[in-house]
Design a protein around this motif. Sequence first.
Motif, mmCIF file in Angstrom:
data_model
loop_
_atom_site.group_PDB
_atom_site.id
_atom_site.type_symbol
_atom_site.label_atom_id
_atom_site.label_comp_id
_atom_site.label_asym_id
_atom_site.label_seq_id
_atom_site.Cartn_x
_atom_site.Cartn_y
_atom_site.Cartn_z
ATOM 1 N N GLU A 22 23.841 9.853 -71.343
ATOM 2 C CA GLU A 22 24.595 11.102 -71.296
ATOM 3 C C GLU A 22 25.170 11.335 -69.897
ATOM 4 O OE1 GLU A 22 22.069 14.188 -72.684
ATOM 5 O OE2 GLU A 22 21.923 13.388 -74.725
ATOM 6 N N LEU A 23 24.368 11.082 -68.864
ATOM 7 C CA LEU A 23 24.866 11.210 -67.493
ATOM 8 C C LEU A 23 25.957 10.182 -67.229
ATOM 9 C CD1 LEU A 23 21.457 11.713 -65.636
ATOM 10 C CD2 LEU A 23 23.214 13.455 -66.031
ATOM 11 N N PHE A 24 25.746 8.989 -67.728
ATOM 12 C CA PHE A 24 26.719 7.906 -67.573
ATOM 13 C C PHE A 24 28.050 8.286 -68.216
ATOM 14 C CE2 PHE A 24 28.780 4.148 -69.317
ATOM 15 C CZ PHE A 24 28.814 3.283 -68.242
ATOM 16 N N ASN A 25 28.003 8.824 -69.445
ATOM 17 C CA ASN A 25 29.220 9.196 -70.165
ATOM 18 C C ASN A 25 29.966 10.337 -69.491
ATOM 19 O OD1 ASN A 25 28.801 7.231 -72.102
ATOM 20 N ND2 ASN A 25 27.759 8.607 -73.521
ATOM 21 N N GLU A 26 29.241 11.178 -68.766
ATOM 22 C CA GLU A 26 29.867 12.284 -68.040
ATOM 23 C C GLU A 26 30.419 11.845 -66.688
ATOM 24 O OE1 GLU A 26 26.975 15.351 -67.766
ATOM 25 O OE2 GLU A 26 26.831 15.653 -69.931
ATOM 26 N N GLY A 27 30.257 10.571 -66.372
ATOM 27 C CA GLY A 27 30.746 10.055 -65.102
ATOM 28 C C GLY A 27 29.824 10.357 -63.938
ATOM 29 N N LEU A 28 28.612 10.823 -64.219
ATOM 30 C CA LEU A 28 27.642 11.152 -63.158
ATOM 31 C C LEU A 28 26.783 9.916 -62.877
ATOM 32 C CD1 LEU A 28 26.604 14.675 -64.513
ATOM 33 C CD2 LEU A 28 28.290 14.141 -62.731
ATOM 34 N N TYR A 29 27.418 8.900 -62.293
ATOM 35 C CA TYR A 29 26.737 7.622 -62.088
ATOM 36 C C TYR A 29 25.594 7.742 -61.081
ATOM 37 C CZ TYR A 29 30.927 5.868 -64.413
ATOM 38 O OH TYR A 29 31.934 5.648 -65.309
ATOM 39 N N ASP A 30 25.785 8.568 -60.053
ATOM 40 C CA ASP A 30 24.719 8.738 -59.062
ATOM 41 C C ASP A 30 23.494 9.381 -59.701
ATOM 42 O OD1 ASP A 30 26.473 7.686 -57.275
ATOM 43 O OD2 ASP A 30 26.985 9.586 -56.311
ATOM 44 N N GLU A 31 23.740 10.429 -60.530
ATOM 45 C CA GLU A 31 22.635 11.119 -61.181
ATOM 46 C C GLU A 31 21.945 10.222 -62.207
ATOM 47 O OE1 GLU A 31 25.552 12.210 -60.604
ATOM 48 O OE2 GLU A 31 25.454 14.162 -59.607
ATOM 49 N N ALA A 32 22.714 9.289 -62.780
ATOM 50 C CA ALA A 32 22.154 8.393 -63.793
ATOM 51 C C ALA A 32 21.313 7.279 -63.178
ATOM 52 C CB ALA A 32 23.282 7.781 -64.634
ATOM 53 N N LYS A 33 21.407 7.106 -61.873
ATOM 54 C CA LYS A 33 20.707 5.991 -61.226
ATOM 55 C C LYS A 33 19.188 6.087 -61.397
ATOM 56 C CE LYS A 33 20.347 3.514 -56.829
ATOM 57 N NZ LYS A 33 20.815 3.421 -55.424
ATOM 58 N N ASN B 68 27.173 0.336 -62.359
ATOM 59 C CA ASN B 68 28.199 1.380 -62.244
ATOM 60 C C ASN B 68 27.844 2.396 -61.167
ATOM 61 O OD1 ASN B 68 30.420 1.049 -64.276
ATOM 62 N ND2 ASN B 68 28.671 0.865 -65.647
ATOM 63 N N SER B 69 26.551 2.687 -61.039
ATOM 64 C CA SER B 69 26.115 3.608 -59.994
ATOM 65 C C SER B 69 26.415 3.050 -58.611
ATOM 66 C CB SER B 69 24.618 3.893 -60.133
ATOM 67 O OG SER B 69 24.167 4.750 -59.107
ATOM 68 N N GLU B 70 26.063 1.790 -58.382
ATOM 69 C CA GLU B 70 26.332 1.154 -57.094
ATOM 70 C C GLU B 70 27.837 1.021 -56.858
ATOM 71 O OE1 GLU B 70 24.169 0.667 -54.914
ATOM 72 O OE2 GLU B 70 22.291 0.797 -56.037
ATOM 73 N N LEU B 71 28.583 0.755 -57.923
ATOM 74 C CA LEU B 71 30.034 0.626 -57.805
ATOM 75 C C LEU B 71 30.659 1.941 -57.367
ATOM 76 C CD1 LEU B 71 32.379 -1.388 -58.293
ATOM 77 C CD2 LEU B 71 32.524 -0.506 -60.619
ATOM 78 N N SER B 72 30.172 3.059 -57.928
ATOM 79 C CA SER B 72 30.715 4.368 -57.567
ATOM 80 C C SER B 72 30.386 4.751 -56.132
ATOM 81 C CB SER B 72 30.181 5.439 -58.521
ATOM 82 O OG SER B 72 28.784 5.625 -58.339
ATOM 83 N N GLN B 73 29.296 4.188 -55.584
ATOM 84 C CA GLN B 73 28.895 4.468 -54.208
ATOM 85 C C GLN B 73 29.501 3.484 -53.207
ATOM 86 O OE1 GLN B 73 24.616 4.492 -54.245
ATOM 87 N NE2 GLN B 73 24.483 6.353 -55.473
ATOM 88 N N GLY B 74 30.281 2.544 -53.698
ATOM 89 C CA GLY B 74 30.929 1.580 -52.806
ATOM 90 C C GLY B 74 30.046 0.416 -52.423
ATOM 91 N N ASN B 75 28.889 0.270 -53.090
ATOM 92 C CA ASN B 75 27.997 -0.865 -52.816
ATOM 93 C C ASN B 75 28.363 -2.026 -53.747
ATOM 94 O OD1 ASN B 75 26.614 0.816 -50.989
ATOM 95 N ND2 ASN B 75 25.285 1.575 -52.632
ATOM 96 N N TYR B 76 29.488 -2.654 -53.436
ATOM 97 C CA TYR B 76 30.069 -3.615 -54.361
ATOM 98 C C TYR B 76 29.223 -4.880 -54.510
ATOM 99 C CZ TYR B 76 33.936 -0.461 -53.424
ATOM 100 O OH TYR B 76 34.702 0.653 -53.273
#
Length: 514
Positions: A409-420, A442-450
């Motif tokens: 649910e967090l993932f679908n809302e785009g809250l990747y950091d919260e979903a970590k 996806n969480s790491e990707l959103s934080q720039g940790n490629y």
Amino acid sequence: MKKGMILMRFMKKLAAFVCTAAVAGSSLAVIASADEPYTGYNYDWWGDPIPSQNGFVVEKTVNGENLGVGTLSEPSDMYIDKENNLFYIADSKNNRLVVTNESFDPEATYVIDTLTYGEAFPESKSTIKKTTFNLPTGIYTRTDNEGNTLIYVADSGNQRVVCFNTNFEIEMEYVRPSSDVYDAQVTFNPKKVTVDSAFNVYVVVPSITQGTVQFSADGTFNGYYGANRVNATAEVIAQQFWKLIYTREQIIKMRKNVAIEISNIDIDEEGFIYTVTESRTSDTDILKKLNPAGTNIFTNLGYDQYTFGDYAQRYYKGKNYTSAICDVDVDENGNIYLLDFATGRVFQYTDECDLLFIFGGKGTQKGTFTSVSAVEAHNGKVYVSDSRKNNITIFQQTEFGGIVQNAIELFNEGLYDEAKQPWEEVLRRDGNYWLAYIGLGNSELSQGNYEKAMEYFYRNSRAGYDRAFKQYRMQFIRDNFNIFMVIVIVIIVALVVLGKVKKHFKAKKAGGNK
């Protein structure tokens, strides 16, 4: 990082081998305990079965005696009216509907077996006061604009879909179309029914291969909707070739190949219609998500190439036999539940067709089935009817399943950091749960940790890995831009100096020759 990936792959393969050995044969269900008579498993990136924690466990089973209505006889469908908190059961061989609440309280349970024709019904029925069901096999409810609940039943034995209100008065009957479009030799024996927000009625008829039969609210036949594609077998491909050569008369004499008929249908809260096809020899259009035009959205997204049900196939007499998906349900969170008649299992997927959990199986113990007929899901519970055991099994979501659902649910809302955090908890409990790697990626990707994202995506999501690698490459170029520019300048200067030196020696050599 490469060594780590190799080790991870080896460990996954080892776990897959152990699980495969444990679940060898046509069934993967293993008796574990009285409450969980099946072993949880999932599939990894390579399509191998791997052990996994259960997302659902048995809460209880309910039969007709528990509800105070006597023995059920081949219940073939269920429906949960979420607006009125009512649970409908199509008790087919008893020619009735059993209605109760979600607690299955006997005091709240009643039976519908007789209907009356209201005053507004056509005059042709005015002399008939009452009617009864004859083998009801499908049920659906819809609330109209005035807040009235309309109940639709696929009354197979009476060759109709009947719509009635809560006073058990018939509002409309949908019968065999008189249109020339409807084949005169095809019977009208409705199996399942669903209704959209415009009160268009979609009927699954077993003998129809052109799709579902669609009616408007007033009973007008609108044609067919959502036909399956013809399975691209060798015979079909060969016929397409010969049609380029044959004459018109020869083409007419060729055996016609038709699509496999739709088996069941459901509609989600956004109005998209889902259909499933029960076939053990074909993997074409097993699950479809249709827009109002009847186009399969999953085809455009590439999800129609997925394998639904068990990945394992059995080869017998020249044919591959796979799962036979007989029902579909979509819950309020968009999760998709597929019921496999061949194995008695329920497969839960995300709205993007990522496999979440597998539970159930064939057997006589609580939590396993003899002949599954319908699946419904609501509020973290899954209901499965068995037409031979004549009961309904209720599964409740486990703590692990709840953590996964929260992360999604967090993932679908785009809250990747919260979903970590919940994804990390999932991996702590089950290191084989591959979807958690995608979530963390996806969480790491959103934080720039490629680079870290690439590690999570590796062997779990090719598309995710490509996105992370592209961003990693761009970041690498940006971070080292000055060095690149110095190197480029040095190379340019070196080339210029080298050119002048070569020109100087060339001129000197030419002067010496003179």
